[in-house]
Design a protein around this motif. Structure first.
Motif, PDB file in Angstrom:
ATOM      1  N   ILE A 113       6.973  27.552  81.323  1.00 15.49           N
ATOM      2  CA  ILE A 113       6.065  27.572  82.467  1.00 15.49           C
ATOM      3  C   ILE A 113       6.821  27.271  83.755  1.00 15.49           C
ATOM      4  CG2 ILE A 113       4.103  26.392  83.531  1.00 15.49           C
ATOM      5  CD1 ILE A 113       2.955  26.038  80.707  1.00 15.49           C
ATOM      6  N   VAL A 114       7.748  26.309  83.692  1.00 15.47           N
ATOM      7  CA  VAL A 114       8.563  25.983  84.867  1.00 15.47           C
ATOM      8  C   VAL A 114       9.356  27.202  85.321  1.00 15.47           C
ATOM      9  CG1 VAL A 114      10.553  24.654  85.688  1.00 15.47           C
ATOM     10  CG2 VAL A 114       8.738  23.515  84.408  1.00 15.47           C
ATOM     11  N   LEU A 174      23.301  29.857  94.358  1.00 16.37           N
ATOM     12  CA  LEU A 174      23.941  30.427  93.175  1.00 16.37           C
ATOM     13  C   LEU A 174      23.639  29.608  91.932  1.00 16.37           C
ATOM     14  CD1 LEU A 174      27.389  31.558  94.629  1.00 16.37           C
ATOM     15  CD2 LEU A 174      25.332  32.900  94.252  1.00 16.37           C
ATOM     16  N   LEU A 175      23.535  28.284  92.068  1.00 16.03           N
ATOM     17  CA  LEU A 175      23.131  27.445  90.940  1.00 16.03           C
ATOM     18  C   LEU A 175      21.685  27.752  90.560  1.00 16.03           C
ATOM     19  CD1 LEU A 175      23.746  25.121  88.968  1.00 16.03           C
ATOM     20  CD2 LEU A 175      22.963  23.540  90.745  1.00 16.03           C
ATOM     21  N   HIS A 176      20.827  27.882  91.547  1.00 19.51           N
ATOM     22  CA  HIS A 176      19.424  28.224  91.330  1.00 19.51           C
ATOM     23  C   HIS A 176      19.307  29.555  90.579  1.00 19.51           C
ATOM     24  CE1 HIS A 176      15.109  28.216  92.460  1.00 19.51           C
ATOM     25  NE2 HIS A 176      15.265  29.528  92.595  1.00 19.51           N
ATOM     26  N   MET A 177      20.065  30.525  91.027  1.00 15.33           N
ATOM     27  CA  MET A 177      20.044  31.841  90.395  1.00 15.33           C
ATOM     28  C   MET A 177      20.511  31.773  88.944  1.00 15.33           C
ATOM     29  SD  MET A 177      21.702  33.669  93.725  1.00 15.33           S
ATOM     30  CE  MET A 177      22.532  34.932  92.788  1.00 15.33           C
ATOM     31  N   ARG A 178      21.558  30.978  88.705  1.00 15.49           N
ATOM     32  CA  ARG A 178      22.103  30.906  87.349  1.00 15.49           C
ATOM     33  C   ARG A 178      21.125  30.247  86.382  1.00 15.49           C
ATOM     34  NH1 ARG A 178      24.487  34.220  85.265  1.00 15.49           N
ATOM     35  NH2 ARG A 178      25.836  34.318  87.103  1.00 15.49           N
ATOM     36  N   THR A 226      12.532  21.747  88.839  1.00 14.13           N
ATOM     37  CA  THR A 226      11.375  20.954  89.265  1.00 14.13           C
ATOM     38  C   THR A 226      11.776  19.867  90.256  1.00 14.13           C
ATOM     39  OG1 THR A 226      11.664  19.522  87.322  1.00 14.13           O
ATOM     40  CG2 THR A 226      10.158  21.392  87.108  1.00 14.13           C
ATOM     41  N   ALA A 227      13.022  19.410  90.156  1.00 14.49           N
ATOM     42  CA  ALA A 227      13.499  18.369  91.074  1.00 14.49           C
ATOM     43  C   ALA A 227      14.040  18.941  92.377  1.00 14.49           C
ATOM     44  CB  ALA A 227      14.582  17.532  90.387  1.00 14.49           C
ATOM     45  N   ASN A 228      13.949  20.265  92.487  1.00 11.68           N
ATOM     46  CA  ASN A 228      14.441  20.955  93.690  1.00 11.68           C
ATOM     47  C   ASN A 228      15.928  20.729  93.948  1.00 11.68           C
ATOM     48  OD1 ASN A 228      11.969  22.134  94.363  1.00 11.68           O
ATOM     49  ND2 ASN A 228      11.281  20.274  95.404  1.00 11.68           N
ATOM     50  N   LEU A 229      16.696  20.426  92.872  1.00 10.18           N
ATOM     51  CA  LEU A 229      18.126  20.211  93.053  1.00 10.18           C
ATOM     52  C   LEU A 229      18.876  21.516  93.305  1.00 10.18           C
ATOM     53  CD1 LEU A 229      18.903  17.531  90.310  1.00 10.18           C
ATOM     54  CD2 LEU A 229      18.783  17.203  92.778  1.00 10.18           C
ATOM     55  N   THR A 230      18.236  22.627  92.976  1.00  8.33           N
ATOM     56  CA  THR A 230      18.950  23.906  93.082  1.00  8.33           C
ATOM     57  C   THR A 230      18.667  24.638  94.385  1.00  8.33           C
ATOM     58  OG1 THR A 230      17.146  25.106  91.997  1.00  8.33           O
ATOM     59  CG2 THR A 230      18.866  24.195  90.584  1.00  8.33           C
ATOM     60  N   LYS A 231      17.666  24.211  95.133  1.00  5.45           N
ATOM     61  CA  LYS A 231      17.242  25.008  96.288  1.00  5.45           C
ATOM     62  C   LYS A 231      18.261  25.038  97.413  1.00  5.45           C
ATOM     63  CE  LYS A 231      12.321  25.366  95.608  1.00  5.45           C
ATOM     64  NZ  LYS A 231      10.988  25.319  96.231  1.00  5.45           N
ATOM     65  N   ASN A 232      19.136  24.025  97.438  1.00  5.36           N
ATOM     66  CA  ASN A 232      20.183  24.024  98.459  1.00  5.36           C
ATOM     67  C   ASN A 232      21.435  24.764  97.998  1.00  5.36           C
ATOM     68  OD1 ASN A 232      18.691  22.521 100.327  1.00  5.36           O
ATOM     69  ND2 ASN A 232      19.230  20.608  99.295  1.00  5.36           N
TER      70      ASN A 232
END
Length: 966
Positions: free
Chosen positions: A491-492, A469-473, A460-466
């Motif tokens: 839901i998130v 691989l973290l986003h995917m995990r 939700t904080a968009n910390l993973t979008k950059n």
């Protein structure tokens, strides 16, 4: 010009860049090759240090070619003349001098040539071989020692185990002395370590057990290896040397576990120490992936470093399982071991780039459908070993403590963003792996939910979008821990998955689909938040269908995901059909070559076919397209046969699962297209699938098939009979026989009320003709079952027909069929076929007895008997059948605890459940035979057959209270 000068000039010209000069030189070389001293002059050029290196190497190439072609007449590719014994002896005496050459390439070339000679000549024709080899390995000249090592290494590649074992009494000591001498380069010491294991293995395999010499040598080498491992890193104790030692220990532990036990114990502390040092450097490498691992000048240091770590873990894994001290160490140091695991599971830039360039590698690593491809995948397998070693309870307790502490420690180092996100990803990966191990073993694992919630908050904080691989995990972990997520977290995750499906990055889309599949697998109706997920199914499905530019792997996962979604909430299915069915049609031909695709596709089609609400869409949107594709695929794809097989397979799946009445027009169109395929195709597989599909149509809609009438007045039954006659033609492949048998039986069962005696007569005669054209037992079984079934359902028609027509071999058809039957009555692979065969044989005897069928009762056959001199004995057919029934009853009684017959999911004829209904119970067959034997024993025919029964068979009858005295 003498021969040597001419040869040298020829060799030089063969290196020319001018094609014409090379061509003429090659012709001269062929002429010189047949001269007596050709090979000796080549050796002279090879060993002359004053000659140019290129000429010396070319001489080596020509010499090797000459030896391969002319050395021994037993060699593959041998060409006359064979090298004379005098020349062979001179070559064996002169060539070894080249092992001490100053040029490494010449040493390698000479070693290769000598090894080729040794394969043929050692030990019988080269008595001085061992002396020559040892003189090099014990030489005071360093070059000769190195040459001897290179030569020995070539021997380990080419010698058989017997030849290698002949060297073991003398080879261990020189190898040991070279290995302990740190004056040699690491590449030479690693060579020795590798060769030592090869000789140990040969020694062991030849003798079958470790002898005193082998045990002593292994102990001596292992003590030296522990000493080398304890030394700090240097160019004399490199990653390569230590990695090779750990590889040796790992391999030797597999072959000689008892001999390696003490060494494994000693290796634990030194292994742990090396790992600790490597971990410090690895963290530096993670934080700045542009740096090299350690500042040394070892060639390929990074490669050897990663190999070293992998081999250390391999040895530690053995110690954790096989050694008490190792198990104690793992138990007491689990926290630190987990920390090491997280460090080395961290994704490197190399792994990252390999995933970006090939999503299949990521999928394989993630799904476990791969062998070890990198350090991470190896540690994944080792984690299970660790959990079992320390016990689930201990692991769960320590892992929770470690997990919380490691997350906190990682967050304090967020200034190095690379380290921060890679370590978080590794922690989630380890949690996911551990959870899967617990779940597979039906164990409960305490999940640290605050940390999971923290990672969800990153979404939700968009910390993973950059950090893709973290986003995917985070998505994949959420799917794994789906039932532990709170309502808001779920839901998130669902919303993030939906957004991720639209990413341009293929890996993000792939992981989103895989995470979605995991959610579907985890959440069931008992989950308190299941409705939050299930109510979004329509939205999720529409988003999946809308994805464009799917790779084959993404396509496969989407299909699996759609299958799971339908299983979660079947009530939503009707609202999806307008988009879902055309989507499935689009996927149909495009991706059928993907491994596993058709299995999932058919499963999904089958699930949809069972839903009454779906049938309108299936009828109107999917079936017509499939039928059209089965008939008209030649312009769409090169491999028409594959396309037709797949289309027919899907059509069969629909028909097999459909719960409602099938549209009459679709039945007619389907049968027409299948008929056309069968009558025109030349591919056995296509015909097989088409015939199998017709069987299911008969099962589901026999009445509508019979009602079919074409413009020429032919009925659906006429079509079926034409197919039967066609697939029973002699030119048809033997593989068709099995499915031909099933079509005949299905026709006899489901069209029995409209079949005439002429139809049955046609089936009998066509089958009889076909049986005369093969000797394959499996084909015999495929067609013989037709007569078995007829014996049970149309006994009188069958017996009357077989009695009046000749058999293919000139005798009676009755004798032909029953001789084959009773000679291989156990040939039927499925129990229900075997049971039906026994009951049918009993029916035949009963019929012959009631009708006083003299032709049948007087028929005699030759039966193989090992106890007779001629190996065959003549006996009445009725006596042989009685013998079979008695022996089979005894077998069924002996296996009374065995389960009844069943058909597993992989069986090719699931329809057999309906066709052979009533013949799956062993107890029923056993009771039937028992009652029949008692009834038949009252007939006159029984006492005629009694003369041919063995004492053992009579005893079995006596145990059934049947009188066996005449």
């Amino acid at each position: 010009m003498d021969l040597k000068e001419a040869l040298l000039q020829t060799v030089s010209c063969m290196l020319s860049q001018d094609y014409e000069i090379r061509r003429l030189a090659e012709e001269r070389q062929k002429a010189l090759e047949v001269t007596d001293d050709y090979s000796l002059h080549l050796v002279e050029i090879l060993l002359t240090t004053d000659e140019a290196l290129d000429e010396r190497q070319m001489a080596s190439i020509l010499l090797n070619k000459y030896i391969k072609a002319h050395w021994h007449e037993s060699n593959e590719g041998f060409i006359e003349p064979e090298v004379t014994e005098t020349t062979k002896r001179k070559l064996r005496n002169v060539l070894p001098r080249g092992l001490g050459d100053d040029v490494a390439k010449i040493q390698k070339a000479v070693a290769t040539t000598l090894a080729m000679i040794a394969i043929n000549d050692y030990p019988q024709d080269w008595e001085s071989f061992q002396f020559m080899l040892l003189s090099k390995l014990y030489s005071q000249n360093r070059n000769e020692i190195i040459g001897g090592l290179i030569f020995t290494n070539e021997l380990t590649k080419r010698f058989c185990k017997e030849q290698l074992s002949l060297l073991t009494p003398v080879i261990y000591e020189p190898l040991y002395q070279i290995c302990r001498n740190d004056g040699f380069l690491s590449e030479h010491r690693t060579l020795v370590i590798n060769m030592a294991f090869i000789f140990f293995a040969a020694d062991y395999y030849i003798n079958g057990t470790p002898n005193d010499r082998l045990e002593s040598a292994i102990e001596k080498f292992c003590e030296l290896f522990i000493e080398i491992l304890s030394q700090p890193y240097s160019l004399k104790s490199t990653f390569a040397v230590k990695s090779e030692i750990f590889q040796f220990l790992s391999n030797a532990n597999i072959l000689f576990p008892n001999l390696l036990k003490k060494t494994l114990e000693k290796s634990i502390s030194v292994s742990w120490s090396i790992l600790g040092t490597c971990a410090v450097e690895y963290v530096k490498f993670i934080m700045d992936q542009q740096t090299c691992i350690m500042d040394f000048h070892e060639k390929d240091a990074n490669v050897h470093y990663l190999s070293l770590i992998r081999n250390i873990f391999c040895v530690l894994g053995s110690a954790f399982l096989d050694v008490d001290i190792g198990q104690k160490f793992a138990y007491e140091n689990l926290h630190d071991i987990l920390s090491i695991f997280v460090t080395f599971m961290t994704i490197t830039s190399d792994i990252q780039e390999s995933w970006y360039s090939d999503e299949e590698l990521f999928y394989s690593d993630e799904s476990g459908d791969t062998v070890e491809t990198n350090l991470r995948t190896y540690l994944k397998h080792l984690l299970q070993t660790l959990i079992h070693s320390v016990s689930y309870e201990r692991f769960d307790e320590i892992f929770r403590q470690f997990f919380i502490k490691k997350v906190e420690e990682t967050n304090t180092r967020i200034e190095n963003i690379t380290y921060w996100w890679r370590t978080h990803e590794s922690l989630m990966y380890m949690l996911q792996l551990a959870f899967d191990v617990f779940r597979k073993d039906n164990r409960h694992m305490n999940v640290s939910l605050p940390q999971v919630a923290m990672w969800t908050s990153y979404l939700t904080a968009n910390l993973t979008k950059n950090f893709y691989l973290l986003h995917m995990r985070v998505l994949l972990l959420g799917g794994t821990l789906s039932k532990y997520l709170g309502r808001d977290e779920l839901i998130v995750h669902i919303n993030t998955i939906l957004d991720s499906l639209m990413f341009s990055n293929i890996l993000v889309r792939l992981s989103a689909i895989m995470a979605l599949e995991k959610h579907c697998e985890q959440i069931n109706n008992e989950h308190q938040y299941a409705h939050e997920f299930a109510r979004n199914i329509k939205n999720i499905t529409e988003r999946l269908i809308s994805i464009r530019d799917l790779t084959p792997r993404l396509c496969y996962i989407v299909l699996k995901c759609l299958q799971s979604l339908i299983m979660v909430n079947r009530l939503e299915v009707p609202d999806l059909l307008e988009k879902l069915v055309p989507y499935l049609r689009t996927l149909f031909w495009k991706n059928m070559s993907i491994p596993g695709f058709m299995e999932v596709y058919n499963s999904l089609i089958g699930e949809l076919s069972k839903n009454n609400y779906c049938m309108g869409y299936i009828h109107n949107m999917l079936l017509p397209e499939i039928i059209k594709d089965i008939s008209t695929t030649t312009d769409k794809i090169d491999d028409v046969a594959d396309v037709q097989c797949v289309g027919i397979n899907v059509l069969q799946t629909i028909i097999e699962n459909i719960p409602v009445s099938i549209n009459h027009q679709l039945i007619e169109e389907s049968l027409t297209s299948l008929y056309k395929v069968i009558m025109t195709a030349d591919d056995t597989s296509v015909i097989w699938h088409a015939v199998s599909c017709i069987c299911y149509f008969l099962y589901k809609a026999a009445d509508k098939i019979f009602a079919i009438r074409d413009s020429n007045g032919q009925s659906g039954l006429d079509f079926i009979m034409n197919v039967i006659k066609h697939i029973l033609e002699p030119q048809m492949g033997d593989a068709i026989c099995k499915v031909a048998g099933r079509l005949c039986i299905t026709t006899l069962k489901y069209l029995s009320n409209v079949l005439t005696a002429q139809h049955i007569d046609c089936i009998i005669k066509s089958t009889l003709t076909r049986m005369n054209f093969f000797n394959n037992p499996s084909c015999n079984e495929g067609l013989l079952i037709i007569f078995v079934y007829l014996c049970h359902t149309h006994t009188e028609i069958l017996m009357n027909t077989l009695s009046v027509i000749p058999g293919p071999n000139g005798g009676s058809a009755l004798s032909f069929i029953f001789t084959r039957w009773v000679l291989c009555y156990r040939i039927f692979p499925e129990d229900h076929e075997y049971y039906l065969s026994l009951i049918a044989l009993a029916n035949i005897l009963h019929f012959a007895m009631l009708k006083s069928d003299e032709q049948f009762l007087n028929t005699k056959i030759l039966i193989p008997r090992k106890s007779t001199y001629l190996h065959e004995v003549e006996m009445p057919l009725s006596a042989r059948i009685l013998e079979i029934l008695i022996e089979s009853f005894d077998i069924l009684s002996s296996n009374s605890n065995q389960n009844d017959s069943y058909i597993d999911e992989g069986y090719e004829f699931q329809l057999d459940y309906q066709i052979f209904e009533g013949y799956f119970c062993k107890e029923t067959t056993q009771k039937y035979l028992k009652d029949f034997l008692r009834t038949f024993s009252q007939s006159r025919s029984f006492y005629t057959a009694l003369n041919y029964l063995s004492d053992n068979n009579k005893l079995l009858l006596h145990q059934l209270d049947i009188n066996v005295t005449q």
